[in-house]
Design an enzyme around this catalytic site. Structure first.
Site, PDB file in Angstrom:
ATOM      1  N   GLU A  76       0.797  -1.111   0.103  1.00  0.00           N
ATOM      2  CA  GLU A  76       0.019  -0.070  -0.137  1.00  0.00           C
ATOM      3  C   GLU A  76       0.968   1.307  -0.131  1.00  0.00           C
ATOM      4  O   GLU A  76       1.752   1.267   0.848  1.00  0.00           O
ATOM      5  CB  GLU A  76      -0.783  -0.088   1.214  1.00  0.00           C
ATOM      6  CG  GLU A  76      -1.870   0.984   1.076  1.00  0.00           C
ATOM      7  CD  GLU A  76      -3.333   0.846   0.255  1.00  0.00           C
ATOM      8  OE1 GLU A  76      -3.789   1.859   0.059  1.00  0.00           O
ATOM      9  OE2 GLU A  76      -3.045  -0.225  -0.424  1.00  0.00           O
TER      10      GLU A  76
ATOM     11  N   GLU B 289      -0.433   9.661  -5.991  1.00  0.00           N
ATOM     12  CA  GLU B 289       0.581   8.525  -5.871  1.00  0.00           C
ATOM     13  C   GLU B 289       0.810   7.932  -7.150  1.00  0.00           C
ATOM     14  O   GLU B 289       2.239   7.698  -7.618  1.00  0.00           O
ATOM     15  CB  GLU B 289       0.451   7.408  -4.718  1.00  0.00           C
ATOM     16  CG  GLU B 289       0.158   7.886  -3.290  1.00  0.00           C
ATOM     17  CD  GLU B 289      -1.004   7.431  -2.619  1.00  0.00           C
ATOM     18  OE1 GLU B 289      -1.312   8.104  -1.707  1.00  0.00           O
ATOM     19  OE2 GLU B 289      -1.309   6.273  -2.742  1.00  0.00           O
TER      20      GLU B 289
ATOM     21  N   ASP C 162      -7.206   2.960   2.777  1.00  0.00           N
ATOM     22  CA  ASP C 162      -7.003   1.801   3.401  1.00  0.00           C
ATOM     23  C   ASP C 162      -8.029   0.881   3.420  1.00  0.00           C
ATOM     24  O   ASP C 162      -7.922  -0.284   3.308  1.00  0.00           O
ATOM     25  CB  ASP C 162      -6.220   2.193   4.807  1.00  0.00           C
ATOM     26  CG  ASP C 162      -5.094   2.956   4.619  1.00  0.00           C
ATOM     27  OD1 ASP C 162      -4.185   2.467   3.893  1.00  0.00           O
ATOM     28  OD2 ASP C 162      -5.052   4.073   5.382  1.00  0.00           O
TER      29      ASP C 162
END
Length: 496
Positions: free
Chosen positions: A297, A328, A481
């Site tokens: 992750e 990201e 998450d």
């Protein structure tokens, strides 16, 4: 007479249920069908008037989300964990005596002024970001003020701990969590999360989560979306101190899925320590028995050299799966000279075709193929209004359900509801899009009744679904998450 009474009763009940359909057309269809069926009155009537796109999409997800044939039994998660102190960003900065100036990004925060500028910069974009605060004493003072501020909330924090918490909601799963676990965090963790004694420490690591609402203003800046700005002075997670504890715990725990996070926390470390730690990460992952997939992750980063090292120094080939968001993804492409790297930032909603091009490039350049010994076969991309799961053909099953489940949990967790409340969410995904800009991609028109769209490109399959965005989010922290954990929970890794 009894027959007449029975017919009249049935007619009256049928009329009543019909009125419910008429007056509350968005009541969950499953509830109404169940009521009608229990009365044994035959097929349920069709609701009067069209359902909203949100209702149609939520119902379609529920029909699509199925359990995988082979489910995980034991999941090991590490190695970053902390206590999140969640607070209104504008109110905290005002309480610290700061005034809104000009927004400016800072790779590392050295002062209160840097904090104010970086917060405004990302608030103006409605974008999430995470930064390291270098001054220990100043951070301690800010953290104490935030923790004692009226309305401040304390939650489980850190990608690993949040992913572990999400997995622990499934009581038939055994979850191992390794990270720097202080007394407050240990108290907050689910009882179903097992923490090795070696992970326990005397003090907690605190991360400050400055949230802002959609439309919230401070000075000349107005947030287009609800989001958050995270900062910390976190040395335990930054040095990945629990990596060795994590790896040593795996042999006894015997997981069938490993989730690793926290590499982004190394940005506050020296280049020498970063290089050394990455090599140790690669060695540690390589020691995990073959056949146990490892999910990495990612999180917000600003150090291009560190990101490039993660991509090129054999980290990517040692993991089977990646989870990441739009910032990201673009930063990764910029750091490793990938597609659309000249784009400085996304202009509003990330373009689906561009996102698809970058995902394809990652799997083609760094994923498994006949000519490359790599474990990487899966990427779960999530942004506010849509998700994409990209997989190398032949290695994963149930990905249609996985991407739908990940999107569904984004809507429920943001609104803090058990199921999708169609009155509190909105469909904001692009109604039409192209699947690529580097080749002749397909033109897709969104259909709420068939919310998962699938396309293929040179041995790679893409699953796309929109997200039902919460209009009044209760909490934005940890959504990524939760999304990755839910997607993994519904995923099935095919044995090699």
């Amino acid at each position: 007479m009894a027959l007449w009474r029975g017919s009249a009763c049935a007619g009256f009940l049928a009329l009543a249920v019909g009125c419910v359909f008429l007056l509350e057309p968005e009541l969950p269809g499953t509830a109404l069908r169940s009521l009608w069926s229990s009365l044994r009155l035959g097929p349920a009537p069709v609701p009067v008037g069209p359902l909203s796109p949100e209702s149609r999409l939520a119902a379609a997800w529920d029909a699509l989300i199925a359990q995988p044939a082979r489910r995980w039994r034991r999941v090991a998660v590490g190695v970053n964990a902390c206590v999140d102190v969640v607070i209104s960003g504008v109110k905290l900065l005002q309480a610290l005596g700061l005034s809104p100036g000009s927004g400016k990004d800072h790779a590392i925060l050295h002062s209160r002024s840097d904090l104010e500028e970086a917060f405004l910069y990302f608030m103006g974009k409605g974008a999430a970001a995470e930064r390291f605060f270098s001054d220990k004493e100043t951070f301690h003072d800010i953290a104490q003020a935030a923790s004692e501020f009226p309305g401040a909330q304390h939650y489980v924090g850190g990608n690993a701990a949040l992913i572990g918490q999400r997995f622990a909601a499934n009581t038939d799963l055994k979850v191992l969590l390794c990270g720097p676990i202080g007394p407050k965090l240990h108290e907050l963790l689910d009882d179903n999360v097992f923490v090795p004694p070696e992970s326990l420490q005397e003090e907690d690591e605190f991360h400050l989560i400055l949230e802002y609402l959609a439309g919230e203003e401070w000075g000349p800046f107005k947030a287009p979306h609800a989001n958050r700005f995270i900062f910390s002075h976190d040395l335990s997670n930054g040095a990945m101190n629990m990596l060795e504890v994590f790896v040593s715990s795996l042999e006894e725990f015997q997981p069938d899925l490993v989730v690793l996070s926290g590499l982004h926390m190394m940005e506050g470390q020296s280049k020498e320590l970063q290089r050394k730690r990455l090599l140790e990460v690669v060695t540690a992952i390589s020691d995990i028995p073959t056949g146990i997939p490892v999910h990495l992750e990612l999180a917000s980063m600003t150090n291009r050299e560190l990101m490039s090292s993660i991509v090129h120094q054999q980290v990517f080939p040692t993991v089977a799966s990646l989870g990441l968001n739009e910032q990201e993804l673009l930063f990764l492409s910029q750091s490793a000279s990938g597609p659309h790297a000249s784009l400085s930032s996304w202009d509003g909603v990330p373009d689906v075709g561009m996102v698809s091009d970058i995902l394809f490039w990652i799997l083609k350049e760094h994923g498994r193929s006949e000519n490359r010994a790599s474990d990487l076969t899966r990427i779960h991309f999530h942004t506010l209004v849509y998700h994409i799961l990209a997989t190398v053909d032949g290695h994963w099953a149930n990905q249609l359900a996985a991407v739908a489940a990940g999107a569904r949990v984004a809507g429920t967790q943001a609104c803090a509801t058990e199921t999708i409340d169609t009155n509190r969410v909105s469909l904001r995904a692009p109604q039409e899009f192209t699947t690529s800009h580097l080749e002749s991609g397909s033109r897709i028109v969104l259909n709420p009744d068939k919310p998962v769209v699938e396309w293929h490109r040179e041995g790679i399959t893409f699953h796309f679904t929109p997200v039902l965005v919460c209009k009044d989010p209760v909490r934005t922290v940890g959504l990524g998450d939760a999304i990755s954990a839910e997607g993994l929970f519904y995923s099935e890794a095919r044995p090699d």
